[in-house]
Enzyme design. Structure first.
Site, PDB file in Angstrom:
ATOM      1  N   THR A  43       8.878   1.704  -3.263  1.00  0.00           N
ATOM      2  CA  THR A  43       9.355   1.134  -1.960  1.00  0.00           C
ATOM      3  C   THR A  43       8.875  -0.161  -1.812  1.00  0.00           C
ATOM      4  O   THR A  43       8.978  -0.737  -0.616  1.00  0.00           O
ATOM      5  CB  THR A  43       8.581   2.335  -0.877  1.00  0.00           C
ATOM      6  OG1 THR A  43       7.295   2.117  -1.127  1.00  0.00           O
ATOM      7  CG2 THR A  43       9.188   3.619  -1.088  1.00  0.00           C
ATOM      8  N   HIS A 103       0.797   4.390   3.638  1.00  0.00           N
ATOM      9  CA  HIS A 103       1.593   3.578   4.261  1.00  0.00           C
ATOM     10  C   HIS A 103       1.188   3.848   5.890  1.00  0.00           C
ATOM     11  O   HIS A 103       1.290   4.863   6.169  1.00  0.00           O
ATOM     12  CB  HIS A 103       3.066   3.328   4.023  1.00  0.00           C
ATOM     13  CG  HIS A 103       3.618   3.007   2.624  1.00  0.00           C
ATOM     14  ND1 HIS A 103       3.749   1.907   2.378  1.00  0.00           N
ATOM     15  CD2 HIS A 103       3.367   3.817   1.465  1.00  0.00           C
ATOM     16  CE1 HIS A 103       4.000   1.720   1.026  1.00  0.00           C
ATOM     17  NE2 HIS A 103       3.693   2.974   0.250  1.00  0.00           N
ATOM     18  N   HIS A 121      -1.769  -5.454   0.557  1.00  0.00           N
ATOM     19  CA  HIS A 121      -0.433  -4.794   1.274  1.00  0.00           C
ATOM     20  C   HIS A 121      -1.073  -3.252   1.860  1.00  0.00           C
ATOM     21  O   HIS A 121      -0.577  -2.651   2.705  1.00  0.00           O
ATOM     22  CB  HIS A 121       0.572  -4.450   0.308  1.00  0.00           C
ATOM     23  CG  HIS A 121       0.968  -5.666  -0.283  1.00  0.00           C
ATOM     24  ND1 HIS A 121       1.646  -6.727   0.449  1.00  0.00           N
ATOM     25  CD2 HIS A 121       1.164  -6.245  -1.657  1.00  0.00           C
ATOM     26  CE1 HIS A 121       2.122  -7.679  -0.380  1.00  0.00           C
ATOM     27  NE2 HIS A 121       1.539  -7.318  -1.506  1.00  0.00           N
TER      28      HIS A 121
END
Ligand SMILES: *[C@@H]1O[C@H](CO)[C@@H](O)[C@H](O)[C@H]1NC(C)=O
Ligand SMILES: *[C@@H]1O[C@H](CO)[C@@H](O)[C@H](O)[C@H]1NC(C)=O
Ligand SMILES: *[C@@H]1O[C@H](CO)[C@@H](O)[C@H](O)[C@H]1NC(C)=O
Length: 309
Positions: free
Chosen positions: A220, A113, A85
């Site tokens: 998140t 991110h 991820h």
């Protein structure tokens, strides 16, 4: 017999969930819209990320600057992995934050991110007045009153995340990121890991560590546990366009697809209030912030927050 099939698939899903690689942001049966079905906390009322609306943020003069210890340059071996991820770096427990109330949080890991699915797509999770920044850095900590991250991650007051945004313009290479970025090539495939032989997190963070937004939210990513005290720094990290491109294009996920746009959409604020320890002065133009009166005495003149280019 018929009941066996759904039971079996539920079992398999459970196994995958533990593996932590089944959920996605935008593809397949477990995209972010479906997280709450399998991870009920993701459908809660205190979720993250959120849009930080500066005119609605409440200035709280009691919020002192964060005291970061052990963030300076250090040698050692620090594991860096592609978890399918994002890229995640394990942090030593000597890195700590003491917040305004004296609560001490111990660092566990940092990850990123980003966007990049097409050129000029930004990928921060929190937005500021609706604006998404290029990259968001998360340094995950747990409350030192617990023995370990494993214990703290389920406790009501268990976690704190220090977040920072990356800004990209025609900046030169940020050499504090060079080693990290060159190691991305070692962990192209999920499950691969590499070792950083030094770590200098303080210099990977924005120059101004004084000013932040603070609110109560969640992880998140699944399981979206609502036990995170968020500290989102107001100042930015500056990276070159090439550095941002490399982060956006180096890693593959479990389907051998480039990991891009690995951010969750903003969640409703509901009844929460976002606080800050600085004053935003919209009439003075973009990026002019002012320390509260109570804090001005502690300010070093050169750290006056003027974030306009
Ligand atoms: C910051 O925290 C460290 C360790 O807890 C402590 O020794 C130091 O005095 C603190 N600094 C400030 C400015 O509060
Ligand atoms: C400090 O404690 C007060 C009262 O419990 C709480 O409202 C506030 O959010 C806390 N602030 C921080 C930075 O933890
Ligand atoms: C991903 O690519 C590697 C190397 O080409 C290959 O060994 C692996 O089987 C691929 N995985 C998937 C899920 O396609």
């Amino acid at each position: 017999m018929r009941a066996l099939v759904p039971l079996l698939s539920l079992f398999l899903l459970g196994g995958q969930a533990q593996h932590g690689s089944d959920w996605t942001y935008s593809e397949g049966a477990l995209d972010e819209a479906h997280w709450p079905k399998y991870y009920p906390h993701c459908g809660g009322q205190r979720q993250s990320p959120i849009d930080l609306q500066r005119t609605k943020v409440r200035y709280n003069p009691a919020l002192k600057g964060l005291n970061l210890t052990g963030y300076e340059s250090q040698v050692g071996e620090f594991l860096m992995v592609n978890n399918g991820h994002t890229v995640q770096i394990s942090l030593p427990d000597t890195m700590r934050i003491t917040d305004a109330n004296g609560t001490v949080y111990i660092a566990q890991q940092m990850h990123f991110h980003w966007g990049g699915a097409s050129s000029d797509i930004s990928g921060s999770e929190h937005t500021v007045d609706g604006i998404r920044h290029v990259i968001e850095i998360h340094i995950v900590h747990y409350n030192s009153k617990y023995q370990s991250y494993e214990t703290a991650k389920d406790a009501e007051d268990g976690l704190a995340v220090l977040a920072a945004f990356v800004e990209v313009k025609d900046y030169p290479e940020n050499t504090y990121y060079s080693s990290f970025i060159s190691h991305l090539a070692d962990i192209k495939y999920p499950g691969q890991s590499t070792t950083l032989t030094g770590l200098d997190i303080q210099d990977m963070l924005p120059k101004n560590l004084q000013y932040y937004y603070s609110y109560q939210g969640s992880l998140t990513t699944p399981p979206c546990t609502e036990n995170v005290h968020w500290f989102v720094l107001a100042d930015f990290v500056k990276l070159s366009r090439t550095q941002v491109w490399k982060l956006e294009n180096s890693l593959l996920d479990h389907h051998n697809k480039t990991i891009q746009n690995d951010y969750r959409r903003t969640q409703p604020l509901n009844h929460r209030v976002v606080e800050s320890n600085f004053v935003y002065l919209p009439n003075q133009g973009e990026g002019h912030w002012h320390p509260g009166r109570d804090q001005s005495a502690r300010m070093h003149p050169s750290s006056t927050c003027h974030l306009a280019p």
